[in-house]
Design an enzyme around this catalytic site. Structure first.
Site, PDB file in Angstrom:
ATOM      1  N   GLU A   1       0.854  -1.187   0.000  1.00  0.00           N
ATOM      2  CA  GLU A   1       0.000   0.000   0.000  1.00  0.00           C
ATOM      3  C   GLU A   1       0.887   1.233   0.000  1.00  0.00           C
ATOM      4  OE1 GLU A   1      -3.974   1.871   2.043  1.00  0.00           O
ATOM      5  OE2 GLU A   1      -2.702   0.604   3.318  1.00  0.00           O
TER       6      GLU A   1
ATOM      7  N   ASP B   1     -11.312  10.880  -3.803  1.00  0.00           N
ATOM      8  CA  ASP B   1     -12.592  11.573  -3.681  1.00  0.00           C
ATOM      9  C   ASP B   1     -12.533  12.948  -4.339  1.00  0.00           C
ATOM     10  OD1 ASP B   1     -10.910  12.798  -1.886  1.00  0.00           O
ATOM     11  OD2 ASP B   1     -12.337  12.816  -0.210  1.00  0.00           O
TER      12      ASP B   1
ATOM     13  N   LYS C   1      -3.701  22.672  -6.390  1.00  0.00           N
ATOM     14  CA  LYS C   1      -3.284  23.810  -7.204  1.00  0.00           C
ATOM     15  C   LYS C   1      -2.716  23.335  -8.537  1.00  0.00           C
ATOM     16  CE  LYS C   1      -2.239  26.825  -3.269  1.00  0.00           C
ATOM     17  NZ  LYS C   1      -1.196  27.636  -2.578  1.00  0.00           N
TER      18      LYS C   1
ATOM     19  N   ASP D   1      -2.610  12.373  -1.814  1.00  0.00           N
ATOM     20  CA  ASP D   1      -2.678  13.833  -1.723  1.00  0.00           C
ATOM     21  C   ASP D   1      -3.085  14.393  -3.083  1.00  0.00           C
ATOM     22  OD1 ASP D   1      -2.168  16.595  -1.511  1.00  0.00           O
ATOM     23  OD2 ASP D   1      -0.581  16.256  -0.041  1.00  0.00           O
TER      24      ASP D   1
ATOM     25  N   ASN E   1      10.178   6.988   0.382  1.00  0.00           N
ATOM     26  CA  ASN E   1       9.484   7.507  -0.784  1.00  0.00           C
ATOM     27  C   ASN E   1       9.137   6.336  -1.707  1.00  0.00           C
ATOM     28  OD1 ASN E   1       8.493   9.210  -2.790  1.00  0.00           O
ATOM     29  ND2 ASN E   1      10.526   9.640  -3.617  1.00  0.00           N
TER      30      ASN E   1
ATOM     31  N   THR F   1     -12.769   4.400   6.250  1.00  0.00           N
ATOM     32  CA  THR F   1     -11.983   5.144   7.228  1.00  0.00           C
ATOM     33  C   THR F   1     -12.662   6.475   7.556  1.00  0.00           C
ATOM     34  OG1 THR F   1     -10.687   6.263   5.525  1.00  0.00           O
ATOM     35  CG2 THR F   1      -9.880   4.123   6.304  1.00  0.00           C
ATOM     36  N   ASN F   2     -12.183   7.124   8.602  1.00  0.00           N
ATOM     37  CA  ASN F   2     -12.709   8.451   8.942  1.00  0.00           C
ATOM     38  C   ASN F   2     -12.464   9.436   7.807  1.00  0.00           C
ATOM     39  OD1 ASN F   2     -13.707   7.765  11.474  1.00  0.00           O
ATOM     40  ND2 ASN F   2     -11.750   8.171  12.495  1.00  0.00           N
ATOM     41  N   PHE F   3     -11.320   9.287   7.121  1.00  0.00           N
ATOM     42  CA  PHE F   3     -11.005  10.181   6.012  1.00  0.00           C
ATOM     43  C   PHE F   3     -12.042  10.043   4.903  1.00  0.00           C
ATOM     44  CE2 PHE F   3      -9.092  11.292   1.994  1.00  0.00           C
ATOM     45  CZ  PHE F   3      -8.392  12.455   2.280  1.00  0.00           C
ATOM     46  N   GLU F   4     -12.357   8.803   4.515  1.00  0.00           N
ATOM     47  CA  GLU F   4     -13.344   8.604   3.450  1.00  0.00           C
ATOM     48  C   GLU F   4     -14.726   9.046   3.903  1.00  0.00           C
ATOM     49  OE1 GLU F   4     -15.118   5.092   0.506  1.00  0.00           O
ATOM     50  OE2 GLU F   4     -13.467   4.638   1.882  1.00  0.00           O
TER      51      GLU F   4
END
Length: 270
Positions: A78, A188, A156, A152, A130, A249-252
């Site tokens: 992942e 998203d 911009k 991420d 990385n 997840t909380n993010f989704e």
């Protein structure tokens, strides 16, 4: 734990970084988790403590996978594991598969270590490097699946070149995947979904397994101009249903509550 120290003669690629190094502070719980579990679950692959580059001589090869996870064990990687919820849940449900979590931020690494230690996930390892650099030194067919969930978005326009999904990484992921291997992605952000389609659709070596049609603008928008997207020309693209192996997840959940569309992709190596 290192891989191999046979220094390759070819020059190493230094791609544009898809992250900004932040000094994420660890609370007491995460600091304890790091101190307690790093020796057991955290791989030492960087050039020196605190660095995110992959040490010269490192190779992600079958010998390393066999040594860490066991002979013949398939590997899932992942990229950008966040807090580790997805990969920890998968590791708990599939003890016969090896999982490697790649994350650059200290709190995410520490939380993934916490989950691995709490649940005794001996088939899970974490590397703070990385990801494109590690895939640049991956052997052919060494990975069964690659997951990249909610990278991420770099909203911009001038930062779009920093987005993780790029042709160079796609080429390295394809090499690392055996035939039939999968690269699963999710975002998203509509503009990032367009970016994924532009990099991956029709790319030699990958087949889009999507079965649902979505409409997206055919031109990119950036931060401050996203509201103009609906006025742009649109086209239909093919995407996948939600990957059953991805936990909510909380993010989704926050993205859904904000009214954003979740885009799933499944590309098979052919």
């Amino acid at each position: 734990m290192t891989i191999h120290d046979d220094d390759p003669s070819s020059a190493r690629r230094r791609p544009v970084l898809s992250f900004v190094r932040r000094s994420g502070r660890l609370d007491e719980r995460l600091r304890r988790a790091w101190d307690r579990y790093s020796d057991r679950f955290l791989l030492d692959l960087s050039s020196h403590p605190g660095a995110l580059d992959v040490r010269r001589g490192i190779r992600l090869d079958r010998a390393f996978v066999d040594r860490v996870w066991g002979v013949g064990v398939p590997l899932v990687v992942e990229i950008g594991t966040g807090q580790g919820e997805n990969i920890a849940a998968a590791a708990g449900s599939h003890p016969d598969i090896g999982f490697l979590a790649l994350e650059v931020y200290d709190p995410g690494v520490a939380h993934t270590l916490l989950l691995a230690g709490r649940d005794g996930l001996d088939n899970l390892r974490v590397a703070q490097v990385n990801a494109p650099e590690l895939f640049a030194v991956a052997d052919a067919g060494v990975v069964r699946e690659v997951w990249t969930f909610f990278p991420d978005p770099w909203p911009k326009m001038r930062h779009h070149k920093r987005r993780l999904v790029q042709p160079a990484l796609a080429g390295d992921v394809r090499r690392a995947l055996g035939t039939g291997g999968m690269w699963r992605l999710a975002t998203d952000i509509d503009d990032y979904a367009l970016h994924v389609h532009q990099v991956m659709d029709g790319r030699a070596g990958f087949e889009n397994l999507g079965g649902r049609t979505v409409s997206l603008p055919t031109e990119h928008v950036g931060k401050g101009t996203a509201d103009e997207a609906e006025m742009l020309p649109h086209a239909d693209f093919t995407e996948s249903s939600r990957f059953a192996g991805r936990v909510l997840t909380n993010f989704e959940r926050k993205g859904l509550e904000a009214g954003r569309t979740i885009h799933d992709f499944a590309y098979r190596a052919v």
